[in-house]
Design a protein around this motif. Structure first.
Motif, PDB file in Angstrom:
ATOM      1  N   PRO A 401       0.807  -1.220   0.000  1.00 26.16           N
ATOM      2  CA  PRO A 401       0.000   0.000   0.000  1.00 26.16           C
ATOM      3  C   PRO A 401       0.838   1.268   0.000  1.00 26.16           C
ATOM      4  N   ALA A 402       0.318   2.296  -0.641  1.00 28.58           N
ATOM      5  CA  ALA A 402       0.884   3.651  -0.609  1.00 28.58           C
ATOM      6  C   ALA A 402      -0.203   4.607  -0.142  1.00 28.58           C
ATOM      7  N   TYR A 403       0.220   5.751   0.387  1.00 32.12           N
ATOM      8  CA  TYR A 403      -0.716   6.728   0.928  1.00 32.12           C
ATOM      9  C   TYR A 403      -0.327   8.108   0.425  1.00 32.12           C
ATOM     10  N   ASP A 404      -1.290   8.850  -0.112  1.00 28.15           N
ATOM     11  CA  ASP A 404      -0.972  10.162  -0.657  1.00 28.15           C
ATOM     12  C   ASP A 404      -0.800  11.185   0.469  1.00 28.15           C
ATOM     13  N   ASN A 405      -0.373  12.381   0.093  1.00 26.17           N
ATOM     14  CA  ASN A 405      -0.086  13.401   1.082  1.00 26.17           C
ATOM     15  C   ASN A 405      -1.324  13.841   1.851  1.00 26.17           C
ATOM     16  N   ASP A 406      -2.485  13.787   1.238  1.00 15.93           N
ATOM     17  CA  ASP A 406      -3.705  14.122   1.963  1.00 15.93           C
ATOM     18  C   ASP A 406      -3.938  13.144   3.113  1.00 15.93           C
ATOM     19  N   ALA A 407      -3.753  11.863   2.842  1.00 20.34           N
ATOM     20  CA  ALA A 407      -3.925  10.855   3.895  1.00 20.34           C
ATOM     21  C   ALA A 407      -2.891  11.036   4.996  1.00 20.34           C
ATOM     22  N   VAL A 408      -1.670  11.357   4.600  1.00 25.29           N
ATOM     23  CA  VAL A 408      -0.609  11.572   5.583  1.00 25.29           C
ATOM     24  C   VAL A 408      -0.934  12.765   6.473  1.00 25.29           C
ATOM     25  N   ARG A 409      -1.358  13.871   5.848  1.00 22.68           N
ATOM     26  CA  ARG A 409      -1.664  15.067   6.645  1.00 22.68           C
ATOM     27  C   ARG A 409      -2.845  14.829   7.588  1.00 22.68           C
ATOM     28  N   ARG A 410      -3.845  14.091   7.142  1.00 22.30           N
ATOM     29  CA  ARG A 410      -4.968  13.781   8.023  1.00 22.30           C
ATOM     30  C   ARG A 410      -4.501  12.984   9.236  1.00 22.30           C
ATOM     31  N   ALA A 411      -3.584  12.034   9.008  1.00 21.55           N
ATOM     32  CA  ALA A 411      -3.082  11.226  10.116  1.00 21.55           C
ATOM     33  C   ALA A 411      -2.249  12.065  11.075  1.00 21.55           C
TER      34      ALA A 411
END
Length: 600
Positions: A401-411
């Protein structure tokens, strides 16, 4: 055409999706369940693979599971009649086989499917054929000798053959109960390492000793004239039902495999606590230049015995494997080799193959152990059974799996962590400078790696030049045995400057000798015997990680970083939330996650 490969009801449960010959996704169940080597049916890994492929289980054309209870059936019957194994052993094996025989039922139940709507054809692929396929069919070779060595699967511990194009021809095998994998695990248990997967620790322990117990080892493993081997079965209990094995969900459990005969040969089993003092002796810490034999503290003779048994265990494994390779090379005439199976994770042996055999090229895929058979089952169906042409080479481990910057910032926001956003160039420069300044950084980028190694996607990075970095990492983050080495990631083009071989190893599955003149420069990643289990980093396949190491080289003069897995006594992190949690609960200095950097 979509083909799903599965490793189930065994340690390292996993799944892989192959579409028209291309690997779309592959992942181990442990990363989702957060239990090491998770055993059972890999529902979460399957869900990920299907989502990555943009399909549902109803769209699958073929599903393969990397076990075939019908394989070698006559040999199983003869063994049962001649050895009369315990009722518990037979009952456990039959129960496991019943599950493996019905992969469709498990898939339907695990994913909540309508059985009548599932159109896929289901296949049971023999365990070691899946291992061999997992290496050869994703290798860059059109012709190669192929060797699979592990503990046991489908009544076979070792299988060898020849790969040509889209076929693998099996030339021979060694059956249960004779197994190099079981031999290595049993002696590892005797050495005080009882958990499933502890064998890698013993590989790191072995260089502290001298192989002075080879006479005893050669009684336990007997190499035959034809290059095969047999075990002294009186030294083991696995064939008589004395070892319990739990593969039915959660972390696998493995009972004691050795018998009194092994104790008679080697002495009383070790207490794991005896190895704690190794980190305080300074053995080889200055560039891996310890004398042989080295002095031990007063009263540590018994400790020395266990270190020397560990060295002898590794030497015996290598002796037996080299005999197999000599036989295989004579039979095939090949100069290219593919290795698979759990024993193929023994990177010390792998690094010696090219210097010591006629094999000039070697390929080991990153999940060489049982997890890798999910890929093997899918490609065995694709190429060997269906005759599809080959067109994929696994030169990158980035299949998860990969996660985009939006997902990272939400976390990050959800965790209340402050951060800055940088472009990739600034990200690499700041990370490199922090590492050069002695900081420890988390590096979470792109798709998760396939296999047990962190390879620049889910990594913790530190300065390889520091004498004290191993102690720092163990005290602040890793909390692992002090004798275990840390690994270097080096730019591919600089490999020959620091190591005695420059053959690429992007998956950290070979140990090379560090050049003597470089050992004092990279003490943090040079093991006690002057070696390093390296990862070569290619700009084409790992551009961001390459850029980080390049920037560190510009700052430090050393184009290499210390790389260890992003975890703390748990599976390697998968999601941003897990990376952030690990960052917060340990004493990491900074976290580089996507284009965001968080600092402490």
């Amino acid at each position: 055409m979509d083909i799903l490969g599965i490793n189930a009801y065994h340690a390292g449960a996993s799944a892989a999706l192959v579409r028209d010959g291309q690997l779309i996704a592959a992942a181990e169940e442990e990363r989702f369940r957060r239990a090491k080597y998770w055993a059972g049916f890999p529902t979460e890994a399957i869900r990920y693979c299907l989502a990555e492929g943009g399909i549902s289980a109803y769209d699958l054309d073929h599903v393969g599971i990397s076990r075939n209870p019908s394989a070698n059936l006559h040999k199983k019957i003869l063994f049962a009649l001649s050895k009369r194994p315990s009722f518990d052993l037979l009952r456990n094996r039959l129960a496991n086989a019943a599950k493996v025989r019905d992969p469709k039922g498990a898939l339907v139940e695990g994913l909540g499917l309508n059985a009548s709507s599932v159109k896929a054809e289901f296949h049971n692929v023999e365990h070691h054929r899946a291992h061999m396929a997992s290496a050869f069919f994703v290798s860059p070779f059109q012709d190669a000798a192929v060797l699979s060595v592990d503990g046991m699967g489908d009544f076979v511990s070792t299988m060898w053959g020849s790969g040509k194009g889209n076929r693998i021809d099996v030339l021979g095998s060694i059956n249960f109960p004779h197994s190099l994998g079981i031999f290595y695990t049993a002696v590892s248990q005797w050495l005080g390492f009882p958990k499933y997967g502890d064998e890698g620790k013993v590989m790191g322990l072995a260089p502290y000793g001298e192989p002075r117990f080879m006479d005893e080892m050669r009684k336990i493993v007997r190499i035959q004239r034809d290059g095969t081997f047999e075990l002294e079965l009186d030294a083991f209990v696995h064939h008589a039902g004395g070892a319990t094995m739990t593969w039915d969900g959660g972390e696998p459990a493995l009972g004691t495999l050795y018998a009194q005969r092994l104790v008679d040969l080697l002495g009383p089993p070790a207490d794991p606590g005896i190895y704690g003092g190794l980190g305080d002796w300074g053995l080889g810490s200055q560039g891996g230049a310890r004398p042989h034999p080295y002095p031990l503290p007063e009263g540590e003779g018994e400790q020395r015995r266990y270190l020397d048994v560990a060295a002898s265990l590794q030497a015996m494994l290598e002796e037996a494997e080299f005999a197999l390779l000599e036989m295989l090379q004579r039979a095939t005439g090949a100069t290219t080799l593919c290795l698979a199976g759990g024993v193929a994770l023994n990177s010390v042996f792998n690094g010696k193959v090219r210097p010591r055999t006629p094999f000039q090229e070697i390929y080991v895929q990153p999940a060489a152990g049982d997890a890798g058979t999910a890929v093997g089952a899918a490609y065995y169906i694709c190429h060997h059974l269906l005759g599809q042409p080959r067109g994929y080479v696994m030169d990158s481990p980035a299949t998860g799996p990969a996660y985009d910057n939006d997902a990272v910032r939400r976390a990050l926001d959800a965790a209340g962590v402050a951060y800055d956003t940088l472009d990739e160039g600034a990200l690499c420069r700041e990370a490199a400078q922090l590492v050069a300044d002695g900081k420890v950084v988390g590096w979470f980028q792109g798709r998760m790696e396939w296999g047990p190694r962190a390879l620049g996607h889910r990594s913790i990075i530190a300065d390889p030049r520091r004498d004290d970095i191993k102690a720092i990492l163990n005290a602040r983050i890793k909390h692992r045995e002090p004798f275990r080495p840390f690994a270097p990631s080096v730019l591919l083009e600089a490999t020959g400057e620091y190591f005695d071989q420059d053959y690429p190893d992007p998956f950290m599955l070979k140990v090379y000798n560090v050049r003597p003149e470089q050992r004092t420069r990279i003490t943090g990643v040079t093991h006690v015997d002057g070696t390093g289990r390296l990862q070569t980093v290619d700009r084409q396949t790992s551009p961001l990680y390459w850029q980080l190491i390049h920037e560190f080289g510009e700052v430090s003069g050393v184009p290499m970083v210390l790389n260890t897995s992003f975890n703390e006594n748990e599976p390697i992190v998968c999601r941003p939330e897990e990376a952030i949690d690990c960052f917060l609960r340990t004493r990491m200095d900074a976290l580089f996650i996507g284009n965001q950097v968080a600092r402490k």
